[in-house]
Design a protein around this motif. Structure first.
Motif, mmCIF file in Angstrom:
data_model
loop_
_atom_site.group_PDB
_atom_site.id
_atom_site.type_symbol
_atom_site.label_atom_id
_atom_site.label_comp_id
_atom_site.label_asym_id
_atom_site.label_seq_id
_atom_site.Cartn_x
_atom_site.Cartn_y
_atom_site.Cartn_z
ATOM 1 N N ILE A 44 0.832 -1.210 0.000
ATOM 2 C CA ILE A 44 0.000 0.000 0.000
ATOM 3 C C ILE A 44 0.864 1.257 0.000
ATOM 4 O O ILE A 44 0.716 2.122 -0.868
ATOM 5 N N PHE A 45 1.757 1.365 0.994
ATOM 6 C CA PHE A 45 2.470 2.621 1.235
ATOM 7 C C PHE A 45 3.804 2.749 0.494
ATOM 8 O O PHE A 45 4.354 3.852 0.438
ATOM 9 N N SER A 46 4.329 1.663 -0.049
ATOM 10 C CA SER A 46 5.608 1.747 -0.761
ATOM 11 C C SER A 46 5.492 1.437 -2.251
ATOM 12 O O SER A 46 6.441 1.655 -2.996
ATOM 13 N N VAL A 47 4.350 0.898 -2.666
ATOM 14 C CA VAL A 47 4.180 0.582 -4.085
ATOM 15 C C VAL A 47 2.975 1.321 -4.659
ATOM 16 O O VAL A 47 3.123 2.206 -5.498
ATOM 17 N N TYR A 48 1.785 0.960 -4.209
ATOM 18 C CA TYR A 48 0.570 1.489 -4.834
ATOM 19 C C TYR A 48 0.460 3.007 -4.739
ATOM 20 O O TYR A 48 0.139 3.659 -5.725
ATOM 21 N N VAL A 49 0.707 3.572 -3.579
ATOM 22 C CA VAL A 49 0.579 5.029 -3.442
ATOM 23 C C VAL A 49 1.735 5.757 -4.137
ATOM 24 O O VAL A 49 1.487 6.611 -4.994
ATOM 25 N N PRO A 50 2.988 5.437 -3.845
ATOM 26 C CA PRO A 50 4.082 6.194 -4.477
ATOM 27 C C PRO A 50 4.150 6.045 -5.997
ATOM 28 O O PRO A 50 4.621 6.933 -6.692
ATOM 29 N N ARG A 75 -7.408 9.401 0.818
ATOM 30 C CA ARG A 75 -7.004 10.791 1.055
ATOM 31 C C ARG A 75 -5.490 10.901 1.115
ATOM 32 O O ARG A 75 -4.909 11.875 0.628
ATOM 33 N N TYR A 76 -4.841 9.906 1.684
ATOM 34 C CA TYR A 76 -3.374 9.908 1.692
ATOM 35 C C TYR A 76 -2.831 9.831 0.259
ATOM 36 O O TYR A 76 -1.844 10.494 -0.072
ATOM 37 N N TYR A 77 -3.471 9.042 -0.578
ATOM 38 C CA TYR A 77 -3.070 8.964 -1.984
ATOM 39 C C TYR A 77 -3.087 10.369 -2.611
ATOM 40 O O TYR A 77 -2.146 10.769 -3.302
ATOM 41 N N ILE A 78 -4.150 11.102 -2.352
ATOM 42 C CA ILE A 78 -4.294 12.463 -2.893
ATOM 43 C C ILE A 78 -3.205 13.371 -2.344
ATOM 44 O O ILE A 78 -2.557 14.115 -3.093
ATOM 45 N N GLN A 87 1.958 16.351 -2.788
ATOM 46 C CA GLN A 87 3.311 16.558 -2.280
ATOM 47 C C GLN A 87 4.372 16.187 -3.320
ATOM 48 O O GLN A 87 5.471 16.721 -3.296
ATOM 49 N N SER A 88 4.027 15.281 -4.220
ATOM 50 C CA SER A 88 4.959 14.860 -5.269
ATOM 51 C C SER A 88 4.872 15.735 -6.514
ATOM 52 O O SER A 88 5.531 15.447 -7.513
ATOM 53 N N GLY A 89 4.035 16.765 -6.444
ATOM 54 C CA GLY A 89 3.871 17.650 -7.585
ATOM 55 C C GLY A 89 3.064 17.037 -8.715
ATOM 56 O O GLY A 89 3.208 17.432 -9.873
ATOM 57 N N ARG A 90 2.233 16.072 -8.393
ATOM 58 C CA ARG A 90 1.450 15.360 -9.410
ATOM 59 C C ARG A 90 -0.044 15.636 -9.248
ATOM 60 O O ARG A 90 -0.843 14.732 -9.031
ATOM 61 N N LYS A 91 -0.415 16.894 -9.364
ATOM 62 C CA LYS A 91 -1.834 17.247 -9.286
ATOM 63 C C LYS A 91 -2.625 16.573 -10.401
ATOM 64 O O LYS A 91 -3.818 16.325 -10.255
ATOM 65 N N ILE A 107 -9.110 20.406 -4.068
ATOM 66 C CA ILE A 107 -7.717 20.372 -3.601
ATOM 67 C C ILE A 107 -6.678 20.500 -4.727
ATOM 68 O O ILE A 107 -5.670 21.183 -4.542
ATOM 69 N N PRO A 108 -6.881 19.917 -5.907
ATOM 70 C CA PRO A 108 -5.835 20.097 -6.923
ATOM 71 C C PRO A 108 -5.764 21.523 -7.477
ATOM 72 O O PRO A 108 -4.793 21.874 -8.145
ATOM 73 N N TYR A 109 -6.761 22.328 -7.183
ATOM 74 C CA TYR A 109 -6.797 23.685 -7.722
ATOM 75 C C TYR A 109 -6.411 24.743 -6.696
ATOM 76 O O TYR A 109 -6.347 25.921 -7.027
ATOM 77 N N LEU A 110 -6.156 24.320 -5.471
ATOM 78 C CA LEU A 110 -5.706 25.253 -4.441
ATOM 79 C C LEU A 110 -4.223 25.538 -4.633
ATOM 80 O O LEU A 110 -3.440 24.636 -4.950
ATOM 81 N N LYS A 111 -3.849 26.787 -4.411
ATOM 82 C CA LYS A 111 -2.454 27.176 -4.606
ATOM 83 C C LYS A 111 -1.529 26.454 -3.629
ATOM 84 O O LYS A 111 -0.492 25.930 -4.006
ATOM 85 N N ASN A 112 -1.907 26.415 -2.354
ATOM 86 C CA ASN A 112 -1.106 25.729 -1.350
ATOM 87 C C ASN A 112 -2.036 25.003 -0.375
ATOM 88 O O ASN A 112 -2.310 25.512 0.712
ATOM 89 N N PRO A 113 -2.499 23.808 -0.745
ATOM 90 C CA PRO A 113 -3.476 23.109 0.089
ATOM 91 C C PRO A 113 -2.949 22.728 1.473
ATOM 92 O O PRO A 113 -3.729 22.557 2.405
ATOM 93 N N SER A 114 -1.640 22.643 1.638
ATOM 94 C CA SER A 114 -1.096 22.269 2.945
ATOM 95 C C SER A 114 -1.307 23.365 3.990
ATOM 96 O O SER A 114 -1.187 23.123 5.183
ATOM 97 N N LEU A 115 -1.622 24.586 3.530
ATOM 98 C CA LEU A 115 -1.894 25.680 4.458
ATOM 99 C C LEU A 115 -3.388 25.882 4.697
ATOM 100 O O LEU A 115 -3.771 26.635 5.595
ATOM 101 N N ASP A 116 -4.213 25.234 3.904
ATOM 102 C CA ASP A 116 -5.666 25.352 4.056
ATOM 103 C C ASP A 116 -6.079 24.667 5.362
ATOM 104 O O ASP A 116 -5.697 23.527 5.614
ATOM 105 N N PRO A 117 -6.858 25.354 6.207
ATOM 106 C CA PRO A 117 -7.249 24.772 7.497
ATOM 107 C C PRO A 117 -7.955 23.412 7.380
ATOM 108 O O PRO A 117 -7.814 22.570 8.248
ATOM 109 N N GLN A 118 -8.686 23.208 6.286
ATOM 110 C CA GLN A 118 -9.420 21.952 6.133
ATOM 111 C C GLN A 118 -8.498 20.780 5.797
ATOM 112 O O GLN A 118 -8.792 19.637 6.129
#
Length: 178
Positions: free
Chosen positions: A48-54, A92-95, A100-104, A131-142
């Motif tokens: 899950i975390f080392s193959v499918y998601v990355p 959600r982690y996949y998203i 984070q990988s720059g793959r919107k 979320i893919p259209y937000l400039k910096n989603p990591s700063l969005d409170p949600q």
């Protein structure tokens, strides 16, 4: 154990019938290294975390989660509900990982393939479509919490604990051999 050997023979027969000789060789090789533990939590976590998601293999990820959902009988509603919540978090982690990988583009692709299904589930996915259209989603409170290492570690631990519970019980074996 007898049922497991029968299942392995069915897989071999299918692979030979279809002419999947390379797959048969890989299957035989992996069986040779199996230490007889059945489902191995660490290997599934790695998948899950080392193959499918990355590697952005969302179809494989959803297929694996769907398989787990099919393993529960109707009397195991607590485990099924827990898996449903974990599935939402894993997706959600996949998203988050894609962003984070720059793959919107992978996020947009994900919603294109799975958006209708997610909206029908009613698990509050609506805001995630932005979320893919937000400039910096990591700063969005949600969404901020989903970008933290603590959230990822909590998710990873929760999935590990759930899989351990699921595989240490008879839940998955009951499904496979009933």
């Amino acid at each position: 154990m007898e049922n497991l050997q029968y299942a392995e023979e069915l897989v071999r027969e299918f692979l030979v019938f279809r002419g999947f000789t390379n797959t048969l060789q890989a299957f035989e090789k992996e069986l040779g290294t199996d230490i007889g533990k059945g489902f191995q939590v660490e290997k599934i976590l790695d998948l899950i975390f080392s193959v499918y998601v990355p590697k952005f293999q969302v179809e494989n990820l959803i297929g694996l989660l769907t398989f787990f959902k099919q393993c529960f009988s109707s009397s195991e509603t607590v485990l099924a509900a827990t898996l449903s919540k974990l599935e939402v978090s894993i997706l959600r982690y996949y998203i988050i990982h894609a962003i984070q990988s720059g793959r919107k583009d992978k996020v947009v692709e994900f919603f294109g393939m799975n958006g209708n299904n997610l909206l029908q589930r009613g698990q509050d996915w609506t805001s995630w479509f932005a979320i893919p259209y937000l400039k910096n989603p990591s700063l969005d409170p949600q969404f901020r919490v989903y970008f933290t290492k603590e959230w990822f570690h909590a998710l990873h631990l929760s999935v590990r604990n759930f899989l351990s519970q699921m595989f240490n019980g008879t839940h998955i074996l009951h499904y496979l051999f009933s």
